[in-house]
Design an enzyme around this catalytic site. Structure first.
Site, PDB file in Angstrom:
ATOM      1  N   ALA A   1       0.829  -1.208   0.000  1.00  0.00           N
ATOM      2  CA  ALA A   1       0.000   0.000   0.000  1.00  0.00           C
ATOM      3  C   ALA A   1       0.862   1.256   0.000  1.00  0.00           C
ATOM      4  O   ALA A   1       0.578   2.218  -0.728  1.00  0.00           O
ATOM      5  CB  ALA A   1      -0.929  -0.006   1.213  1.00  0.00           C
TER       6      ALA A   1
ATOM      7  N   GLU B   1      10.435   3.531   6.247  1.00  0.00           N
ATOM      8  CA  GLU B   1      10.331   2.071   6.382  1.00  0.00           C
ATOM      9  C   GLU B   1      11.191   1.650   7.569  1.00  0.00           C
ATOM     10  O   GLU B   1      12.386   1.924   7.601  1.00  0.00           O
ATOM     11  CB  GLU B   1      10.783   1.377   5.087  1.00  0.00           C
ATOM     12  CG  GLU B   1      10.961  -0.123   5.199  1.00  0.00           C
ATOM     13  CD  GLU B   1       9.752  -0.863   5.772  1.00  0.00           C
ATOM     14  OE1 GLU B   1       8.649  -0.722   5.229  1.00  0.00           O
ATOM     15  OE2 GLU B   1       9.916  -1.571   6.796  1.00  0.00           O
TER      16      GLU B   1
ATOM     17  N   THR C   1       3.650  -7.981   1.632  1.00  0.00           N
ATOM     18  CA  THR C   1       3.300  -8.032   0.205  1.00  0.00           C
ATOM     19  C   THR C   1       4.312  -8.878  -0.575  1.00  0.00           C
ATOM     20  O   THR C   1       3.938  -9.730  -1.374  1.00  0.00           O
ATOM     21  CB  THR C   1       3.251  -6.593  -0.364  1.00  0.00           C
ATOM     22  OG1 THR C   1       2.248  -5.880   0.365  1.00  0.00           O
ATOM     23  CG2 THR C   1       2.941  -6.584  -1.845  1.00  0.00           C
TER      24      THR C   1
ATOM     25  N   GLY D   1       1.486 -14.835  -1.716  1.00  0.00           N
ATOM     26  CA  GLY D   1       1.286 -15.693  -2.893  1.00  0.00           C
ATOM     27  C   GLY D   1       0.933 -14.892  -4.140  1.00  0.00           C
ATOM     28  O   GLY D   1       0.806 -15.456  -5.221  1.00  0.00           O
TER      29      GLY D   1
ATOM     30  N   ASP E   1       2.028  -1.225  14.371  1.00  0.00           N
ATOM     31  CA  ASP E   1       2.463   0.111  14.823  1.00  0.00           C
ATOM     32  C   ASP E   1       1.475   1.206  14.431  1.00  0.00           C
ATOM     33  O   ASP E   1       1.244   2.154  15.178  1.00  0.00           O
ATOM     34  CB  ASP E   1       3.818   0.498  14.209  1.00  0.00           C
ATOM     35  CG  ASP E   1       4.928  -0.474  14.535  1.00  0.00           C
ATOM     36  OD1 ASP E   1       4.640  -1.548  15.093  1.00  0.00           O
ATOM     37  OD2 ASP E   1       6.085  -0.149  14.219  1.00  0.00           O
TER      38      ASP E   1
ATOM     39  N   ARG F   1     -11.991 -19.126   4.167  1.00  0.00           N
ATOM     40  CA  ARG F   1     -10.776 -19.446   4.915  1.00  0.00           C
ATOM     41  C   ARG F   1     -11.076 -19.750   6.379  1.00  0.00           C
ATOM     42  O   ARG F   1     -10.478 -20.648   6.969  1.00  0.00           O
ATOM     43  CB  ARG F   1      -9.798 -18.282   4.813  1.00  0.00           C
ATOM     44  CG  ARG F   1      -9.216 -18.158   3.429  1.00  0.00           C
ATOM     45  CD  ARG F   1      -8.321 -16.968   3.275  1.00  0.00           C
ATOM     46  NE  ARG F   1      -7.502 -17.131   2.078  1.00  0.00           N
ATOM     47  CZ  ARG F   1      -6.533 -16.310   1.717  1.00  0.00           C
ATOM     48  NH1 ARG F   1      -6.258 -15.242   2.447  1.00  0.00           N
ATOM     49  NH2 ARG F   1      -5.832 -16.536   0.640  1.00  0.00           N
TER      50      ARG F   1
ATOM     51  N   GLU G   1      -3.425  -3.178   4.912  1.00  0.00           N
ATOM     52  CA  GLU G   1      -3.870  -4.060   5.992  1.00  0.00           C
ATOM     53  C   GLU G   1      -4.059  -3.325   7.314  1.00  0.00           C
ATOM     54  O   GLU G   1      -4.748  -3.819   8.213  1.00  0.00           O
ATOM     55  CB  GLU G   1      -2.882  -5.230   6.143  1.00  0.00           C
ATOM     56  CG  GLU G   1      -3.462  -6.375   6.964  1.00  0.00           C
ATOM     57  CD  GLU G   1      -2.518  -7.565   7.089  1.00  0.00           C
ATOM     58  OE1 GLU G   1      -1.603  -7.709   6.266  1.00  0.00           O
ATOM     59  OE2 GLU G   1      -2.724  -8.356   8.031  1.00  0.00           O
TER      60      GLU G   1
ATOM     61  N   ALA H   1      -6.540  -9.091  -0.601  1.00  0.00           N
ATOM     62  CA  ALA H   1      -5.672  -8.196   0.181  1.00  0.00           C
ATOM     63  C   ALA H   1      -4.769  -7.332  -0.693  1.00  0.00           C
ATOM     64  O   ALA H   1      -4.682  -6.125  -0.489  1.00  0.00           O
ATOM     65  CB  ALA H   1      -4.825  -8.992   1.158  1.00  0.00           C
ATOM     66  N   LEU H   2      -4.100  -7.939  -1.659  1.00  0.00           N
ATOM     67  CA  LEU H   2      -3.204  -7.140  -2.496  1.00  0.00           C
ATOM     68  C   LEU H   2      -4.005  -6.185  -3.365  1.00  0.00           C
ATOM     69  O   LEU H   2      -3.576  -5.060  -3.652  1.00  0.00           O
ATOM     70  CB  LEU H   2      -2.325  -8.055  -3.356  1.00  0.00           C
ATOM     71  CG  LEU H   2      -1.314  -8.871  -2.542  1.00  0.00           C
ATOM     72  CD1 LEU H   2      -0.612  -9.888  -3.423  1.00  0.00           C
ATOM     73  CD2 LEU H   2      -0.296  -7.958  -1.891  1.00  0.00           C
TER      74      LEU H   2
HETATM   75  P1  ADP Z   1       0.309  -3.652   3.192  1.00  0.00           P
HETATM   76  O1  ADP Z   1       0.001  -4.905   2.426  1.00  0.00           O
HETATM   77  O2  ADP Z   1      -0.839  -3.139   3.943  1.00  0.00           O
HETATM   78  O3  ADP Z   1       0.998  -2.637   2.343  1.00  0.00           O
HETATM   79  P2  ADP Z   1       2.865  -4.647   4.130  1.00  0.00           P
HETATM   80  O4  ADP Z   1       3.085  -5.646   5.207  1.00  0.00           O
HETATM   81  O5  ADP Z   1       3.124  -5.071   2.732  1.00  0.00           O
HETATM   82  O6  ADP Z   1       1.381  -4.077   4.315  1.00  0.00           O
HETATM   83  O7  ADP Z   1       3.784  -3.363   4.390  1.00  0.00           O
HETATM   84  C1  ADP Z   1       3.811  -2.652   5.584  1.00  0.00           C
HETATM   85  C2  ADP Z   1       5.204  -2.047   5.757  1.00  0.00           C
HETATM   86  O8  ADP Z   1       5.191  -1.081   6.823  1.00  0.00           O
HETATM   87  C3  ADP Z   1       6.266  -3.068   6.133  1.00  0.00           C
HETATM   88  O9  ADP Z   1       7.359  -2.953   5.245  1.00  0.00           O
HETATM   89  C4  ADP Z   1       6.663  -2.694   7.575  1.00  0.00           C
HETATM   90  O10 ADP Z   1       7.990  -3.013   7.896  1.00  0.00           O
HETATM   91  C5  ADP Z   1       6.399  -1.199   7.559  1.00  0.00           C
HETATM   92  N1  ADP Z   1       6.192  -0.613   8.905  1.00  0.00           N
HETATM   93  C6  ADP Z   1       5.463  -1.122   9.926  1.00  0.00           C
HETATM   94  N2  ADP Z   1       5.492  -0.308  10.993  1.00  0.00           N
HETATM   95  C7  ADP Z   1       6.272   0.756  10.668  1.00  0.00           C
HETATM   96  C8  ADP Z   1       6.698   1.934  11.350  1.00  0.00           C
HETATM   97  N3  ADP Z   1       6.355   2.183  12.620  1.00  0.00           N
HETATM   98  N4  ADP Z   1       7.492   2.811  10.692  1.00  0.00           N
HETATM   99  C9  ADP Z   1       7.893   2.577   9.408  1.00  0.00           C
HETATM  100  N5  ADP Z   1       7.533   1.473   8.731  1.00  0.00           N
HETATM  101  C10 ADP Z   1       6.725   0.569   9.323  1.00  0.00           C
END
Ligand code: ADP
Length: 531
Positions: free
Chosen positions: A41, A60, A69, A73, A300, A359, A497, A512-513
């Site tokens: 996202a 990040e 992501t 799958g 977070d 599921r 998510e 989800a994706l």
């Molecule tokens: P979505 O499918 O919703 O995009 P993902 O799991 O693919 O979710 O990506 C979420 C990203 O956010 C991950 O790379 C994770 O490490 C990052 N993330 C989570 N918490 C924090 C934070 N507090 N600060 C910066 N990045 C974060």
């Protein structure tokens, strides 16, 4: 005296320089849009925001992009009549439409969707599979027990195809022929698209590649964890973060987007929210449950948003899959290529559930089986050659060598290899194949395509695993974050998510994706416009 004084002054200056160099400094940066999280996202939002004229900063917390992501799958659900034209429609598919369009509607939204689908089906002249955003909406809404917010389901299913094409325009390659429009586990309909690249790499290669090609406009700070939103007069104007060299303040001229993903890897949080009775959608204790999630999926964004007054919804809805690797809980090692091409048996070699169903239903049924353990059974049609790969870039030959999959030239030989009674596995196979002919069976299965009758036969073990968290930050269809009174928190957006209200109690596989990229794209455009 003068000399002593100037020596002392020099010492003070040197000490100051050393102190400055060793003490953490607060660095300040600004952009139009600040995005927290470089997963599906967040990076989609970055690409979209840049294309809408914004300068973007992405934070990040890990040393790499991709989140859940990139290890997924990769299935992406969208009604897509052109690509579904080659997918055959059978009587069981027609019955599915009949059942859900003639049931008493849950509310005005479902009634509206039902009426639309009835008209669309009557007008449908295609030779392939019927699908539409409204039919996708009915299945999403009903498949999540009507817990989702109708306006979110509507916006979602109406924008998945445009988002898929947008990704394609920006370089993402999709597999196109009939064999690769498929039904991923729990998708309920053959509308899952498969990217060319394995796992979720195609998404991240596209959006991260875009960010890297537009370095002047998009800056990604790795190892930088957002810790707090900055608010001024009720508007979110920036983000505080800790980075490798100290603390940061990132100001956002136009908007902040939270895209931090779910909390499936946070044992404490999932225990906190796993509060429902088991007959109402709750799970037994998940303290020792394994997960498909990457370690950064700790929720977070929920804390950040809540401190800014956001409404959090549906946190009690946790998704488990019946499809975890027995050793790690990960998705890898899964030998199913699609719902229609395999069935499940338990350790006794017996079928026990509709393998084309939801599921949550499949996982609940699995929890009742001996050792909560299932075998996926498929055949040569899923793996025409030993080098054929699963959705996780693993060849069947390598999985067999690693003891993660088993092969038999007959059903009986396969049964011996996996230690289930041969007579039971034989009758399960016969029962499944009879279901393909009849288009129905005693488990209520409606998704059928091929008989399992082409040796060699394959089996792979799977267990329940924590996968997705359906609840999260409440947003409106423009991805603006809402407070507890339902009002927009100015300057704050969320996507992926970390949000709630799109899937309800149970998320369809493959949604989800599509959700993360669809709402990430909307969030990026809206934040860039500073709405
Ligand atoms: P979505 O499918 O919703 O995009 P993902 O799991 O693919 O979710 O990506 C979420 C990203 O956010 C991950 O790379 C994770 O490490 C990052 N993330 C989570 N918490 C924090 C934070 N507090 N600060 C910066 N990045 C974060």
């Amino acid at each position: 005296m003068k000399k002593i004084l100037s020596a002392a002054l020099v010492l003070v200056i040197i000490a100051g320089i050393i102190a400055c160099a060793s003490s953490p400094k607060t660095q300040q940066e600004s952009a139009d849009v600040v995005i927290i999280g470089a997963g599906g996202a967040g990076l989609a939002a970055a690409m979209s925001a840049q294309q809408n004229g914004a300068k973007v900063i992405v934070l990040e917390k890990l040393e790499r992009a991709g989140g859940n992501t990139v290890i997924s799958g990769a299935a992406y659900n969208s009604a897509d009549p052109a690509r579904q034209a080659n997918v055959p429609m059978n009587d069981a598919n027609r019955r599915d439409i009949q059942t859900l369009t003639t049931k008493a509607p849950h509310d005005a939204f479902e009634r509206e969707m039902q009426q639309a689908v009835i008209q669309q089906v009557a007008a449908f002249k295609g030779s392939g599979l019927f699908d539409s955003p409204e039919w996708h909406a009915i299945q999403t809404y009903n498949g999540g027990d009507y817990v989702a917010k109708p306006e979110m389901v509507r916006t979602f299913t109406q924008n998945t195809l445009a988002t898929l094409e947008w990704l394609k325009t920006n370089g993402m390659q999709w597999q196109r022929d009939q064999d690769v429009m498929f039904t991923v586990l729990g998708a309920l309909w053959p509308r899952s698209h498969r990217p060319q690249m394995p796992l979720g790499q195609g998404y991240i290669a596209t959006t991260l590649g875009f960010a890297e090609a537009h370095k002047g406009d998009i800056t990604i700070h790795y190892n930088t964890k957002a810790t707090e939103l900055i608010m001024q007069n009720g508007r979110v104007t920036g983000v505080k973060a800790t980075g490798p060299n100290g603390n940061f303040t990132f100001s956002a001229n136009k908007g902040v987007i939270i895209a931090t993903g779910g909390f499936g890897a946070n044992v404490e949080l999932r225990e906190k929210y796993n509060t429902l009775p088991q007959d109402k959608g709750g799970w037994p204790s998940l303290v020792n449950a394994k997960t498909t999630n990457h370690p950064g999926a700790t929720g977070d964004g929920l804390t950040l948003a809540e401190k800014a007054g956001a409404s959090l919804i549906g946190l009690e809805w946790l998704q488990l899959l019946p499809m975890g690797d027995p050793r790690t809980g990960s998705l890898s090692g899964n030998i199913e290529q699609g719902v229609e091409d395999r069935f499940f048996v338990n350790k006794n070699g017996e079928r026990f559930v509709n393998e084309g169903g939801r599921r949550d239903d499949m996982t609940k049924a699995l929890l009742q089986q001996p050792d909560a353990w299932l075998w996926v059974i498929c055949d040569k049609q899923s793996y025409p050659t030993p080098q054929t790969k699963n959705n996780f870039n693993e060849s069947i030959e390598d999985l067999i060598k690693a003891g993660r999959a088993y092969e038999g030239n007959t059903i009986e030989e396969l049964a011996a290899k996996i230690g289930v009674p041969a007579a039971n596995l034989r009758s399960a196979t016969d029962e499944f194949n009879a279901g393909v002919d009849a288009g129905r069976d005693k488990w209520g299965r409606t998704l059928w395509r091929i008989k399992i009758n082409q040796p060699p036969y394959y089996a792979g073990a799977r267990i329940p695993t924590v996968h997705h968290t359906m609840g999260g930050i409440e947003i409106n269809p423009e991805t603006q974050v809402l407070n507890k009174s339902g009002q927009v928190i100015p300057g704050l957006y969320a996507a992926g998510e970390v949000t709630g209200g799109i899937h309800g109690s149970n998320r369809l596989g493959g949604n989800a994706l599509a959700d993360a990229h669809t709402f990430g794209r909307i969030a990026g455009a809206n934040a860039a416009a500073g709405r």
